[in-house]
Enzyme design. Structure first.
Site, PDB file in Angstrom:
ATOM      1  N   GLU A   1      33.006  -9.962  95.285  1.00 47.61           N
ATOM      2  CA  GLU A   1      32.467  -9.580  93.973  1.00 47.61           C
ATOM      3  C   GLU A   1      31.027 -10.013  93.832  1.00 47.61           C
ATOM      4  O   GLU A   1      30.199  -9.297  93.252  1.00 47.61           O
ATOM      5  CB  GLU A   1      33.334 -10.200  92.869  1.00 47.61           C
ATOM      6  CG  GLU A   1      33.105  -9.607  91.468  1.00 47.61           C
ATOM      7  CD  GLU A   1      31.985 -10.275  90.692  1.00 47.61           C
ATOM      8  OE1 GLU A   1      31.623  -9.762  89.616  1.00 47.61           O
ATOM      9  OE2 GLU A   1      31.464 -11.328  91.141  1.00 47.61           O
TER      10      GLU A   1
ATOM     11  N   ASP B   1      33.504 -19.493  88.171  1.00 38.39           N
ATOM     12  CA  ASP B   1      33.320 -18.050  88.318  1.00 38.39           C
ATOM     13  C   ASP B   1      33.767 -17.673  89.728  1.00 38.39           C
ATOM     14  O   ASP B   1      33.010 -17.809  90.663  1.00 38.39           O
ATOM     15  CB  ASP B   1      31.852 -17.709  88.087  1.00 38.39           C
ATOM     16  CG  ASP B   1      31.514 -16.251  88.335  1.00 38.39           C
ATOM     17  OD1 ASP B   1      32.438 -15.420  88.379  1.00 38.39           O
ATOM     18  OD2 ASP B   1      30.312 -15.945  88.506  1.00 38.39           O
TER      19      ASP B   1
ATOM     20  N   HIS C   1      26.503 -19.871  88.589  1.00 37.54           N
ATOM     21  CA  HIS C   1      25.567 -19.597  89.680  1.00 37.54           C
ATOM     22  C   HIS C   1      24.496 -20.681  89.795  1.00 37.54           C
ATOM     23  O   HIS C   1      23.450 -20.454  90.412  1.00 37.54           O
ATOM     24  CB  HIS C   1      24.917 -18.216  89.539  1.00 37.54           C
ATOM     25  CG  HIS C   1      25.886 -17.079  89.621  1.00 37.54           C
ATOM     26  ND1 HIS C   1      25.477 -15.751  89.675  1.00 37.54           N
ATOM     27  CD2 HIS C   1      27.245 -17.038  89.638  1.00 37.54           C
ATOM     28  CE1 HIS C   1      26.540 -14.964  89.735  1.00 37.54           C
ATOM     29  NE2 HIS C   1      27.623 -15.731  89.708  1.00 37.54           N
TER      30      HIS C   1
END
Length: 376
Positions: free
Chosen positions: A142, A109, A346
């Site tokens: 982001e 990501d 994450h």
């Protein structure tokens, strides 16, 4: 047409480059060189002037090579990662997944999106495939509340619609809506005293606890959630804390619901603190706006057709989180979010299926091919 080994190598290269959010200065020039070497016109904005961003956004444009007019496409991926993301050591396992060594995130990501974009551009150039005008918006920050996208200069963007490669769903699935997120920051002030004489003070911690106990949190309704995420303050166990700080959020797909929830949280903080002799100062800020794209819009139709052509599920879903597409939608460029297929993002258990990495690149190439065939 995708070179799967080259794509994997690019992904591995990118995840090894440090780029925690706010510290994108190492990866940005590398990406700039890659896009420039592929023949794109690369422009930087002034995003790094913001004190929480480590580099500028990149807007990379590839001119059309077809004679007829086509829709102008954009794709976006972000170059930053969450923490811990320093010195990532990717591991390719026999189960078909790429992992980190367990001490950091992997960074799929959104480096899976970046790798897919770079591979598609390489294929376009190698094989001289037809395409309309393409823009690639590569953002910083982001993971800091879409901060980089918020700094984008809209004058640099030239697209009819586009796609963010950044959804935590299977490749082929398209996210057509996302919620509005509001941030609620609160400072609660009481009165300090020695812990041996608590009646002389007013504990800000107690005020905060009473307020939270009265507050509607968690799943508010089908479209709305709320959460207290951070709580800090106080100085020592023998001192009645006179100040604490809380950071909270609310998010919803319904504008009326989120307005009601935010007002409720603000009122509870303020009224509870006042009732017990303290004070609450509440600051409310929109982190990102929600959006909903109708299923009959061209941006959705083309995403679904590309998935169908690849034998993938072409489901459309509503997301619980935001992406840079949320911000670009506010600039008048219809945007949806493509599933990337990464898992456990994450966390230090994050992993990327190699098959999904390949499918993502194939879908981006298929979208470009579909649009190149159509006259605008």
């Amino acid at each position: 047409m995708i070179n799967e080994q080259r794509l994997l190598d690019t992904f591995i290269e990118l995840v090894k480059i440090n780029s925690e959010t706010g510290h994108e200065e190492q990866i940005q020039p590398i990406l700039k060189d890659k896009f420039s070497s592929l023949g794109l016109d690369v422009v930087e904005d002034q995003a790094s002037q913001h004190d929480k961003l480590g580099a500028n956004n990149l807007v990379c444009t590839l001119a059309s090579n077809v004679e007829h007019d086509t829709n102008k496409l954009y794709f976006t991926s972000h170059m930053d990662t969450v923490v811990p993301g320093l010195n990532i050591q990717p591991l390719i396992n026999e189960d078909g997944y790429i992992y980190s060594d367990g001490t950091t995130i992997l960074g799929a990501d959104d480096k899976a999106g970046l790798a897919a974009i770079i591979e598609v551009l390489t294929v376009l150039q190698e094989q001289q495939l037809p395409h309309g005008q393409l823009q690639f918006v590569i953002t910083v920050g982001e993971e800091s509340g879409l901060l980089g996208a918020k700094q984008l200069n809209p004058d640099l963007l030239d697209a009819d619609f586009g796609y963010a490669l950044d959804a935590n769903v299977d490749v082929g699935t398209t996210v057509v809506g996302a919620p509005t997120q509001m941030l609620i920051s609160t400072k609660i002030t009481g009165k300090t005293a020695h812990a041996s004489t608590p009646k002389e003070g007013i504990s800000a911690i107690n005020l905060a606890a009473k307020a939270i106990s009265r507050m509607n949190l968690g799943q508010i309704d089908e479209e709305t959630t709320a959460n207290i995420g951070k709580f800090h303050g106080g100085s020592a166990t023998n001192i009645v804390a006179d100040t604490v700080f809380l950071e909270a959020e609310a998010r919803s797909h319904n504008d009326d619901s989120i307005k009601t929830q935010v007002e409720h949280m603000k009122d509870i903080f303020e009224s509870t603190a006042e009732e017990f002799g303290g004070k609450a100062e509440v600051t409310i800020e929109q982190s990102y706006p929600g959006f909903k794209i109708n299923n009959n819009e061209p941006v959705v139709d083309i995403a679904k057709l590309s998935a169908q052509n690849l034998g993938l599920s072409n489901e459309t879903v509503i997301s619980g989180g935001g992406s840079d597409g949320s911000i670009i939608n506010t600039l008048g460029i219809p945007s949806v979010i493509l599933g990337v297929g990464y898992e456990n993002i994450h966390t230090t258990n994050e992993r990327m299926p190699i098959a999904s990495l390949n499918l993502l690149a194939q879908q981006v190439l298929e979208i470009i091919t579909i649009v190149a065939r159509e006259s605008n």
